[in-house]
Design an enzyme around this catalytic site. Sequence first.
Site, PDB file in Angstrom:
ATOM      1  CG  ASP A   6      -1.807   1.237   1.311  1.00 35.05           C
ATOM      2  OD1 ASP A   6      -2.331   1.642   0.253  1.00 35.05           O
ATOM      3  OD2 ASP A   6      -1.969   1.824   2.402  1.00 35.05           O
ATOM      4  CB  SER A   7       0.210   4.792  -0.614  1.00 34.54           C
ATOM      5  OG  SER A   7      -0.894   4.955   0.249  1.00 34.54           O
ATOM      6  CB  CYS A  69      -3.050   0.735  -2.547  1.00 30.08           C
ATOM      7  SG  CYS A  69      -3.117   2.448  -3.071  1.00 30.08           S
ATOM      8  CD  GLU A 148      -0.076   6.628   5.959  1.00 26.69           C
ATOM      9  OE1 GLU A 148       0.972   6.535   6.615  1.00 26.69           O
ATOM     10  OE2 GLU A 148      -0.601   5.653   5.388  1.00 26.69           O
ATOM     11  CB  CYS A 180      -9.447   4.714   0.468  1.00 25.98           C
ATOM     12  SG  CYS A 180      -7.820   5.123   1.138  1.00 25.98           S
ATOM     13  CG  HIS A 182      -5.126   5.031   4.376  1.00 29.17           C
ATOM     14  ND1 HIS A 182      -4.606   4.485   3.234  1.00 29.17           N
ATOM     15  CD2 HIS A 182      -4.078   5.507   5.086  1.00 29.17           C
ATOM     16  CE1 HIS A 182      -3.277   4.638   3.256  1.00 29.17           C
ATOM     17  NE2 HIS A 182      -2.934   5.259   4.369  1.00 29.17           N
TER      18      HIS A 182
HETATM   19  N1  DGL Z   1      -4.796   3.077   0.928  1.00 25.70           N
HETATM   20  C1  DGL Z   1      -4.702   3.705  -0.354  1.00 25.70           C
HETATM   21  C2  DGL Z   1      -5.959   3.449  -1.149  1.00 25.70           C
HETATM   22  O1  DGL Z   1      -6.610   2.494  -0.873  1.00 25.70           O
HETATM   23  C3  DGL Z   1      -4.399   5.147  -0.182  1.00 25.70           C
HETATM   24  C4  DGL Z   1      -3.848   5.758  -1.413  1.00 25.70           C
HETATM   25  C5  DGL Z   1      -3.153   7.062  -1.180  1.00 25.70           C
HETATM   26  O2  DGL Z   1      -2.038   7.041  -0.677  1.00 25.70           O
HETATM   27  O3  DGL Z   1      -3.716   8.106  -1.522  1.00 25.70           O
HETATM   28  O4  DGL Z   1      -6.307   4.126  -2.056  1.00 25.70           O
END
Ligand code: DGL
Length: 260
Positions: A6-7, A69, A148, A180, A182
Amino acid sequence: MIGIFDSGVGGMTVARAVEQLLPEQPLLYLGDIARTPYGPKSAKTIEEYSIENAQFLIDNGAKVIVIACNSASSVATNRLRKECNIPVFEVITPAVEQAVAQSVNGKIGVIGTRATIESGLYEKLIMEKRSNSTVISKACPLLVSLVEEGWLDKRETKMILRRYLSFFKDHQIDTLVLGCTHYPLLTNLISHRIGKRVQLIDSSKTVALYLQKNLLSQGTLLPVPGHSPEKNKYYVTDLTKTAQRMADKIFNRSIDLLQA
Ligand code: DGL
C-alpha cells in the site's frame, strides 16, 4: 509467501484480515510511507511506484501480490499482471461484488482518493454487475493524510468527514463503499455521520476470503504449519515513529517495523 503493498499504513487493514483468516500463511508487507499519499498523483507515477513495490516484494520471496491500495488497484493492476509472473490480486473487485450483493435499493455510494474516483473503475464494475444501480462517487483527498497522521478521532477529522459526506445527503444511498484501505480506520466516524441505515463496505475481509478461495483451490500457496502472524514481516520505505504507532494500533500488538 503473500506480498501485500500500500502507499502507507492503510493496507495493514487488509494484512490484518489476511492474518486472521490465513494465520499459517507467511506474509510480507510494504508500506510506501516515503511517497504517501498516492491518491493526488498521476496514474503514470502510481503505476511506477506500484511496479517498484511489487518488485521489492518479489525480491523478498513473495509468490502472490495483493495490491492493498485502491488507487494502485485502479490504475496499475493491468501493468502489474503483465509484468509480474505471479498472481496479482486487487481490492476493487471484491468490494464491488460485496456492494452489489448487499445493496437493496441499488443506490451505492463510493468514497476514495482522487486517483480511484477519477479512474471511474468502481462505477464501471458496479454497472457491469448490476446495470440498474445508481453509483454516486466522491473523492475525499484529505482522509489518507489524516489517517497516516493518526488523527482517527480528532474534531478536525470529524469536520472534514461531515463536509465530504454531506454530498450524499439527498441521494438515499443504502450502501457506501470504503474505496480506500485507509478508511476502515475511520469506520466509527463515517458510520456515525452517514447514519446507521447505510451499510459500509470494507473489502478487507472479502479480499482475504478471495485469497483463501483462489490460493487453496489452485494449491498456489500451502499453509506453513507452525507459522504464526508474529513472524510476518512489515516493511516501510520510511521508518517513522508515527508509522510505528499506527502499525501497533492497527494490529493491536507490537509490530517490529523494518526499513525497506
Ligand atoms: N490506501 C490507499 C488506497 O486504498 C491510499 C492511497 C493514497 O495514498 O492516496 O487508495
